[in-house]
Design a protein around this motif. Structure first.
Motif, PDB file in Angstrom:
ATOM      1  N   GLY A  89     -18.196   7.753  -0.504  1.00  0.00           N
ATOM      2  CA  GLY A  89     -19.334   8.406   0.136  1.00  0.00           C
ATOM      3  C   GLY A  89     -19.640   7.739   1.428  1.00  0.00           C
ATOM      4  N   ARG A 116     -13.813   5.414   5.455  1.00  0.00           N
ATOM      5  CA  ARG A 116     -12.808   4.496   4.909  1.00  0.00           C
ATOM      6  C   ARG A 116     -11.503   4.503   5.692  1.00  0.00           C
ATOM      7  N   ASP A 147     -11.748  -1.101  -8.698  1.00  0.00           N
ATOM      8  CA  ASP A 147     -11.788   0.086  -9.561  1.00  0.00           C
ATOM      9  C   ASP A 147     -10.758  -0.002 -10.692  1.00  0.00           C
ATOM     10  N   VAL A 180       4.232   0.920  -5.749  1.00  0.00           N
ATOM     11  CA  VAL A 180       4.651   0.011  -6.821  1.00  0.00           C
ATOM     12  C   VAL A 180       4.770   0.839  -8.098  1.00  0.00           C
ATOM     13  N   VAL A 195     -21.220   4.109   1.662  1.00  0.00           N
ATOM     14  CA  VAL A 195     -22.160   3.001   1.870  1.00  0.00           C
ATOM     15  C   VAL A 195     -21.441   1.687   1.589  1.00  0.00           C
ATOM     16  N   SER A 210     -17.724  -0.491  -3.776  1.00  0.00           N
ATOM     17  CA  SER A 210     -16.967  -1.236  -2.773  1.00  0.00           C
ATOM     18  C   SER A 210     -17.365  -2.711  -2.789  1.00  0.00           C
ATOM     19  N   GLU A 213       0.856  -1.194   0.000  1.00  0.00           N
ATOM     20  CA  GLU A 213       0.000   0.000   0.000  1.00  0.00           C
ATOM     21  C   GLU A 213       0.889   1.240   0.000  1.00  0.00           C
ATOM     22  N   ARG A 214       0.541   2.205  -0.868  1.00  0.00           N
ATOM     23  CA  ARG A 214       1.386   3.409  -0.952  1.00  0.00           C
ATOM     24  C   ARG A 214       1.100   4.380   0.202  1.00  0.00           C
TER      25      ARG A 214
HETATM   26  C1  LIG Z   1     -16.804  10.270  -3.623  1.00  0.00           C
HETATM   27  C2  LIG Z   1     -16.994   8.791  -3.791  1.00  0.00           C
HETATM   28  C3  LIG Z   1     -18.112   8.192  -3.231  1.00  0.00           C
HETATM   29  C4  LIG Z   1     -18.304   6.820  -3.346  1.00  0.00           C
HETATM   30  N1  LIG Z   1     -19.361   6.250  -2.706  1.00  0.00           N
HETATM   31  C5  LIG Z   1     -19.501   4.914  -2.698  1.00  0.00           C
HETATM   32  C6  LIG Z   1     -20.493   4.301  -1.892  1.00  0.00           C
HETATM   33  O1  LIG Z   1     -21.227   4.974  -1.168  1.00  0.00           O
HETATM   34  N2  LIG Z   1     -20.588   2.944  -1.922  1.00  0.00           N
HETATM   35  C7  LIG Z   1     -19.756   2.181  -2.687  1.00  0.00           C
HETATM   36  O2  LIG Z   1     -19.874   0.950  -2.655  1.00  0.00           O
HETATM   37  N3  LIG Z   1     -18.795   2.732  -3.446  1.00  0.00           N
HETATM   38  C8  LIG Z   1     -18.635   4.071  -3.465  1.00  0.00           C
HETATM   39  N4  LIG Z   1     -17.624   4.644  -4.177  1.00  0.00           N
HETATM   40  C9  LIG Z   1     -16.749   3.780  -4.992  1.00  0.00           C
HETATM   41  C10 LIG Z   1     -15.753   3.028  -4.102  1.00  0.00           C
HETATM   42  O3  LIG Z   1     -15.073   3.937  -3.286  1.00  0.00           O
HETATM   43  C11 LIG Z   1     -14.748   2.283  -4.965  1.00  0.00           C
HETATM   44  O4  LIG Z   1     -15.435   1.515  -5.930  1.00  0.00           O
HETATM   45  C12 LIG Z   1     -13.880   1.350  -4.115  1.00  0.00           C
HETATM   46  O5  LIG Z   1     -13.141   2.087  -3.199  1.00  0.00           O
HETATM   47  C13 LIG Z   1     -12.922   0.563  -5.001  1.00  0.00           C
HETATM   48  O6  LIG Z   1     -12.043  -0.170  -4.208  1.00  0.00           O
HETATM   49  P1  LIG Z   1     -10.602  -0.572  -4.732  1.00  0.00           P
HETATM   50  O7  LIG Z   1      -9.989  -1.384  -3.652  1.00  0.00           O
HETATM   51  O8  LIG Z   1     -10.709  -1.152  -6.078  1.00  0.00           O
HETATM   52  O9  LIG Z   1      -9.836   0.810  -4.936  1.00  0.00           O
HETATM   53  P2  LIG Z   1      -9.408   1.909  -3.879  1.00  0.00           P
HETATM   54  O10 LIG Z   1     -10.343   1.955  -2.744  1.00  0.00           O
HETATM   55  O11 LIG Z   1      -9.186   3.144  -4.659  1.00  0.00           O
HETATM   56  O12 LIG Z   1      -8.009   1.374  -3.320  1.00  0.00           O
HETATM   57  C14 LIG Z   1      -6.858   1.374  -4.110  1.00  0.00           C
HETATM   58  C15 LIG Z   1      -5.665   1.337  -3.167  1.00  0.00           C
HETATM   59  O13 LIG Z   1      -4.474   1.164  -3.922  1.00  0.00           O
HETATM   60  C16 LIG Z   1      -3.467   2.029  -3.408  1.00  0.00           C
HETATM   61  N5  LIG Z   1      -2.520   2.256  -4.510  1.00  0.00           N
HETATM   62  C17 LIG Z   1      -2.785   2.887  -5.695  1.00  0.00           C
HETATM   63  N6  LIG Z   1      -1.695   2.868  -6.486  1.00  0.00           N
HETATM   64  C18 LIG Z   1      -0.735   2.202  -5.799  1.00  0.00           C
HETATM   65  C19 LIG Z   1       0.610   1.866  -6.105  1.00  0.00           C
HETATM   66  N7  LIG Z   1       1.175   2.163  -7.289  1.00  0.00           N
HETATM   67  N8  LIG Z   1       1.341   1.219  -5.158  1.00  0.00           N
HETATM   68  C20 LIG Z   1       0.778   0.878  -3.966  1.00  0.00           C
HETATM   69  N9  LIG Z   1      -0.501   1.176  -3.635  1.00  0.00           N
HETATM   70  C21 LIG Z   1      -1.252   1.816  -4.537  1.00  0.00           C
HETATM   71  C22 LIG Z   1      -4.248   3.262  -2.967  1.00  0.00           C
HETATM   72  O14 LIG Z   1      -3.533   4.036  -2.033  1.00  0.00           O
HETATM   73  C23 LIG Z   1      -5.491   2.629  -2.370  1.00  0.00           C
HETATM   74  O15 LIG Z   1      -5.338   2.296  -1.014  1.00  0.00           O
HETATM   75  C24 LIG Z   1     -17.388   6.023  -4.087  1.00  0.00           C
HETATM   76  C25 LIG Z   1     -16.271   6.627  -4.663  1.00  0.00           C
HETATM   77  C26 LIG Z   1     -16.057   7.997  -4.500  1.00  0.00           C
HETATM   78  C27 LIG Z   1     -14.824   8.621  -5.088  1.00  0.00           C
END
Ligand SMILES: Cc1cc2nc3c(=O)[nH]c(=O)nc-3n(C[C@H](O)[C@H](O)[C@H](O)COP(=O)(O)OP(=O)(O)OC[C@H]3O[C@@H](n4cnc5c(N)ncnc54)[C@H](O)[C@@H]3O)c2cc1C
Length: 431
Positions: A46, A106, A303, A130, A48, A316, A34-35
């Protein structure tokens, strides 16, 4: 010789942590990178969190996880400048086990969740970026980090690095986003007394409410706002497609200020103090924007794979499900000793067969449709509010006369045909 892992997971968001948790539980030697200073420190949502998909990873998690409030009511506000038509659902079945969903912060939640992965045996290293994947003979065999001697090796690498996945891009899986494939959202966490929150949102102690905001919340541009109740804070945010912001020359923080001062929202947040300001991208291109999610020695989840259902604000849950399915595939690959793209394709098939793939397919044309026809948000929401105002204003005009006036105000016969066509089109892309 550097230490070799069975699997390296890049990114400790819900996707990466769910994956690392499942792998560690299955006895796989997994490294989670994790960075951020800690998991959640850079993450924005948001708030949920969907109970079922989290329970698929940790049954009964809500008994100990730092969740804010179980949501018992979901409201939808169709806003104009000085009016709003609101509808929603409140159900006390959501106030008790097994619950439906929870608000979370979060920064707290991800930290807790990552701790559970570590308890299972995952090795978590924070503050490590990374930089690239190490590719040998067409197969990903590890990652290059920003640490001294920063090369780390594994049989398979899971990319869970979020919306802008530079790593998936560098492998050629992603192309550069177009502005109509990604939304920019800004949000604030606002401190407010617990009891005041419950009074303002008509909640019993400990219960939560979500309000989704449409129409004037985004000045009629395709996008949404949200107002969610946490324990003693509110999460207020707004986001639109980048294409909309560019076209209307909008700055994201201006939009958030606009929502905060909107007469339909101001009373909810009066007296609240800003605790945090956050901004983040959301992948909203859906099914058509999904990159390649499997390669030799590599899988893409969450994502990074564009797994967001923008219509139902679900991200999420898709992230956690994809992380879990990727882990299941890695376990099978380890048993078979085969980390080829052909074998790992099992993950893609499982993903597309699950609710994640099915929901993305169902709404595959929706974002582009509503982006192409701005009248849904720009014209039809104000039109609905005007009709509501006329119908509910008691001024001695008969109800039949009011209906006729509303019908006349909609416009000419040609205009009415156009609206009917738009409604049919909307039904078709959403059905
Ligand atoms: C304003 C907003 C509101 C939202 N509301 C909702 C909601 O209410 N309900 C819901 O279900 N979803 C919601 N979402 C969407 C949800 O936040 C994402 O779909 C979810 O966080 C995706 O999870 P993830 O683990 O794929 O990515 P992320 O949560 O973005 O995690 C990616 C991780 O990778 C790390 N990282 C990135 N690049 C590197 C690298 N090169 N080296 C090491 N680490 C790295 C980052 O620091 C981060 O910790 C919302 C999004 C936003 C922006």
């Amino acid at each position: 010789m550097p230490e070799k892992f069975d699997c390296i997971v890049v990114g400790a968001g819900p996707a990466g942590i769910a994956c690392a948790y499942e792998l560690a539980k299955a006895g796989v030697k997994v490294l989670l990178l994790e960075r951020g200073e800690y998991p959640g420190s850079k993450n924005v949502m948001g708030g949920v969190l969907y109970r079922q998909m989290m329970e698929d990873v940790i049954p009964g998690f809500y008994k100990e996880a730092p969740v804010e409030r179980p949501i018992v009511e979901q409201r939808f506000m169709m806003m104009d400048k000085e009016s709003a038509t609101t509808f929603g659902y409140k159900g006390l079945e959501w106030a008790r086990e097994p619950y439906n969903n929870f608000t979370v912060l979060r920064a707290k939640f991800d930290q807790w969740f990552a701790g559970k992965a570590v308890e299972q045996g995952a090795l978590l290293i924070n503050e490590t970026v990374v930089l690239s994947c190490i590719v040998e003979n067409g197969k990903v065999v590890g990652v290059q980090t920003d640490r001294p001697d920063g090369q780390l090796y594994a049989d398979v690498v899971v990319l869970a690095d979020g919306v802008n996945s530079l790593l998936a891009k560098s492998l050629g899986f992603h192309r550069e986003f177009k502005p109509d494939e990604v939304a920019l959202a800004t949000m604030e966490i606002l401190k407010l007394d617990k009891k005041v929150i419950e009074d303002r949102f008509n909640l019993e102690e400990g219960q939560g409410c979500t309000i989704e905001l449409f129409g004037d919340a985004t000045k009629g541009i395709l996008g949404t706002g949200f107002l969610y109740t946490n324990k003693d804070t509110l999460s207020l945010g707004v986001g639109t497609l980048l294409s909309g912001m560019i076209k209307h020359k909008l700055k994201p923080h201006h939009l958030l200020d606009y929502v905060k001062n909107h007469p339909m929202i101001r009373p909810y947040i009066q007296g609240a103090e800003q605790q945090e300001y956050l901004a983040h991208l959301i992948p909203e291109g859906g099914y058509h924007s999904m990159p390649k999610v499997v390669g030799n020695g590599v899988l893409v989840v969450g994502d990074a794979a564009q797994l967001v259902n923008a219509i139902h604000r679900e991200g999420s849950n898709m992230a956690m499900t994809s992380g879990r399915l990727a882990a299941e595939t890695v376990v099978l690959a380890k048993q078979a000793g085969d980390f080829s793209e052909a074998f790992l394709d099992h993950y893609r098939k499982e993903l597309m067969g699950s609710f994640v793939g099915q929901d993305l397919k169902k709404y595959k044309d929706s974002t582009h449709h509503f982006d192409k026809f701005p009248q849904y948000f720009e014209q039809y929401i104000p039109m609905m509010n005007r009709a509501m105002s006329q119908m509910f204003t008691v001024d001695g005009t008969s109800k039949r006369e009011k209906q006729k006036k509303i019908w006349r105000d909609i416009g000419s016969a040609k205009e009415k045909v156009k609206i009917a066509r738009d409604m049919y089109r909307a039904w078709k892309v959403m059905k």
